[in-house]
Design a protein around this motif. Structure first.
Motif, PDB file in Angstrom:
ATOM      1  N   CYS A 130     -40.433  48.597  30.644  1.00  0.00           N
ATOM      2  CA  CYS A 130     -40.770  47.122  30.515  1.00  0.00           C
ATOM      3  C   CYS A 130     -40.999  46.824  31.894  1.00  0.00           C
ATOM      4  O   CYS A 130     -40.530  46.748  32.701  1.00  0.00           O
ATOM      5  CB  CYS A 130     -39.656  46.364  29.999  1.00  0.00           C
ATOM      6  N   ALA A 131     -42.424  46.426  32.167  1.00  0.00           N
ATOM      7  CA  ALA A 131     -42.892  45.735  33.284  1.00  0.00           C
ATOM      8  C   ALA A 131     -43.242  44.369  33.293  1.00  0.00           C
ATOM      9  O   ALA A 131     -43.640  43.827  32.626  1.00  0.00           O
ATOM     10  CB  ALA A 131     -44.208  46.522  33.636  1.00  0.00           C
ATOM     11  N   ARG A 135     -39.188  46.434  36.863  1.00  0.00           N
ATOM     12  CA  ARG A 135     -39.056  47.449  35.685  1.00  0.00           C
ATOM     13  C   ARG A 135     -37.805  47.623  35.155  1.00  0.00           C
ATOM     14  O   ARG A 135     -36.690  47.676  35.827  1.00  0.00           O
ATOM     15  CB  ARG A 135     -39.814  48.693  35.752  1.00  0.00           C
ATOM     16  N   VAL A 136     -37.906  47.742  33.737  1.00  0.00           N
ATOM     17  CA  VAL A 136     -36.536  48.076  33.175  1.00  0.00           C
ATOM     18  C   VAL A 136     -36.751  49.160  32.152  1.00  0.00           C
ATOM     19  O   VAL A 136     -38.122  49.418  31.618  1.00  0.00           O
ATOM     20  CB  VAL A 136     -36.095  46.759  32.176  1.00  0.00           C
ATOM     21  N   PHE A 137     -35.795  50.128  32.129  1.00  0.00           N
ATOM     22  CA  PHE A 137     -35.971  51.464  31.361  1.00  0.00           C
ATOM     23  C   PHE A 137     -35.102  51.548  30.242  1.00  0.00           C
ATOM     24  O   PHE A 137     -34.030  51.092  30.483  1.00  0.00           O
ATOM     25  CB  PHE A 137     -36.047  52.552  32.304  1.00  0.00           C
ATOM     26  N   LEU A 138     -35.451  52.123  29.200  1.00  0.00           N
ATOM     27  CA  LEU A 138     -34.489  52.606  28.163  1.00  0.00           C
ATOM     28  C   LEU A 138     -34.747  54.222  28.058  1.00  0.00           C
ATOM     29  O   LEU A 138     -35.790  54.650  27.375  1.00  0.00           O
ATOM     30  CB  LEU A 138     -34.638  51.923  26.776  1.00  0.00           C
ATOM     31  N   GLN A 139     -33.992  55.057  28.510  1.00  0.00           N
ATOM     32  CA  GLN A 139     -34.069  56.408  28.052  1.00  0.00           C
ATOM     33  C   GLN A 139     -33.394  56.813  26.868  1.00  0.00           C
ATOM     34  O   GLN A 139     -32.067  56.512  26.418  1.00  0.00           O
ATOM     35  CB  GLN A 139     -33.217  57.352  29.298  1.00  0.00           C
ATOM     36  N   LYS A 141     -24.606  54.485  21.611  1.00  0.00           N
ATOM     37  CA  LYS A 141     -23.694  54.976  22.799  1.00  0.00           C
ATOM     38  C   LYS A 141     -23.713  56.336  22.972  1.00  0.00           C
ATOM     39  O   LYS A 141     -23.622  57.206  22.197  1.00  0.00           O
ATOM     40  CB  LYS A 141     -22.139  54.349  22.711  1.00  0.00           C
ATOM     41  N   GLY A 142     -23.891  56.859  24.218  1.00  0.00           N
ATOM     42  CA  GLY A 142     -23.975  58.329  24.513  1.00  0.00           C
ATOM     43  C   GLY A 142     -25.293  59.096  24.370  1.00  0.00           C
ATOM     44  O   GLY A 142     -25.440  60.262  24.815  1.00  0.00           O
ATOM     45  N   ARG A 143     -26.211  58.226  23.800  1.00  0.00           N
ATOM     46  CA  ARG A 143     -27.751  58.700  23.514  1.00  0.00           C
ATOM     47  C   ARG A 143     -28.791  58.001  24.368  1.00  0.00           C
ATOM     48  O   ARG A 143     -29.606  58.343  24.962  1.00  0.00           O
ATOM     49  CB  ARG A 143     -28.138  58.856  21.958  1.00  0.00           C
ATOM     50  N   PHE A 144     -28.393  56.631  24.348  1.00  0.00           N
ATOM     51  CA  PHE A 144     -29.550  55.844  25.079  1.00  0.00           C
ATOM     52  C   PHE A 144     -28.922  55.511  26.622  1.00  0.00           C
ATOM     53  O   PHE A 144     -27.806  55.013  26.847  1.00  0.00           O
ATOM     54  CB  PHE A 144     -29.783  54.633  24.612  1.00  0.00           C
ATOM     55  N   THR A 145     -29.953  55.202  27.520  1.00  0.00           N
ATOM     56  CA  THR A 145     -29.283  54.785  28.756  1.00  0.00           C
ATOM     57  C   THR A 145     -30.140  53.608  29.209  1.00  0.00           C
ATOM     58  O   THR A 145     -31.689  53.939  29.355  1.00  0.00           O
ATOM     59  CB  THR A 145     -29.323  55.896  29.672  1.00  0.00           C
ATOM     60  N   ILE A 146     -29.707  52.601  29.831  1.00  0.00           N
ATOM     61  CA  ILE A 146     -30.501  51.364  30.212  1.00  0.00           C
ATOM     62  C   ILE A 146     -30.675  51.522  31.657  1.00  0.00           C
ATOM     63  O   ILE A 146     -29.540  51.801  32.301  1.00  0.00           O
ATOM     64  CB  ILE A 146     -30.287  50.057  29.622  1.00  0.00           C
ATOM     65  N   SER A 147     -31.794  51.200  32.366  1.00  0.00           N
ATOM     66  CA  SER A 147     -31.584  51.131  33.897  1.00  0.00           C
ATOM     67  C   SER A 147     -32.686  50.127  34.222  1.00  0.00           C
ATOM     68  O   SER A 147     -33.388  49.923  33.569  1.00  0.00           O
ATOM     69  CB  SER A 147     -31.816  52.475  34.509  1.00  0.00           C
TER      70      SER A 147
END
Length: 119
Positions: free
Chosen positions: A21-22, A79-83, A66-72
């Motif tokens: 997300c930019a 920028r915001v990321f979602l792995q 939980k345990g599958r996604f990581t926000i940073s």
């Protein structure tokens, strides 16, 4: 101000995607002070909070991810990321980025990016 999500697509179950997300047109202090969040809206369902991260870096997740996604976030690049790992068909949804700053009284949403998980 505009939030633009990218990185969605079609993936097989068990696969991974990284959403981005930019934020454009937003001053750095507003971005840095904002709580950043990702929401998901599946067909026929309400938009739900998936993950959020506060301005001091504390992250929280919906139980389903939980345990599958990581926000940073990368404040310098705004920028915001979602792995998203170990994706499941139930993760299929449009994913939206949201930035909320109580300090500045702002609340912005992106237009969404489609994630489709086959399997």
């Amino acid at each position: 101000v505009q939030l633009v999500e990218s990185g969605g697509g079609l993936v097989q179950a068990g696969g991974s995607l990284r959403l981005s997300c930019a934020a454009s047109g937003m001053i750095l202090s507003v971005f840095s002070s904002s709580t950043k969040a990702w929401y998901a809206q599946a067909p026929g369902k309400q938009r739900e909070l998936v993950a959020h991260i506060t301005n001091d870096g504390n992250a929280n997740y919906a139980d389903s991810v939980k345990g599958r996604f990581t926000i940073s976030r990368d404040n310098a690049r705004k920028r915001v990321f979602l792995q998203m790992n170990s994706l499941k068909p139930d993760d299929t949804a449009v994913y939206y980025c949201r930035l909320t700053s109580t300090s500045y009284g702002t609340d912005y949403w992106g237009q969404g990016t489609q994630v489709t998980v086959q399997g």
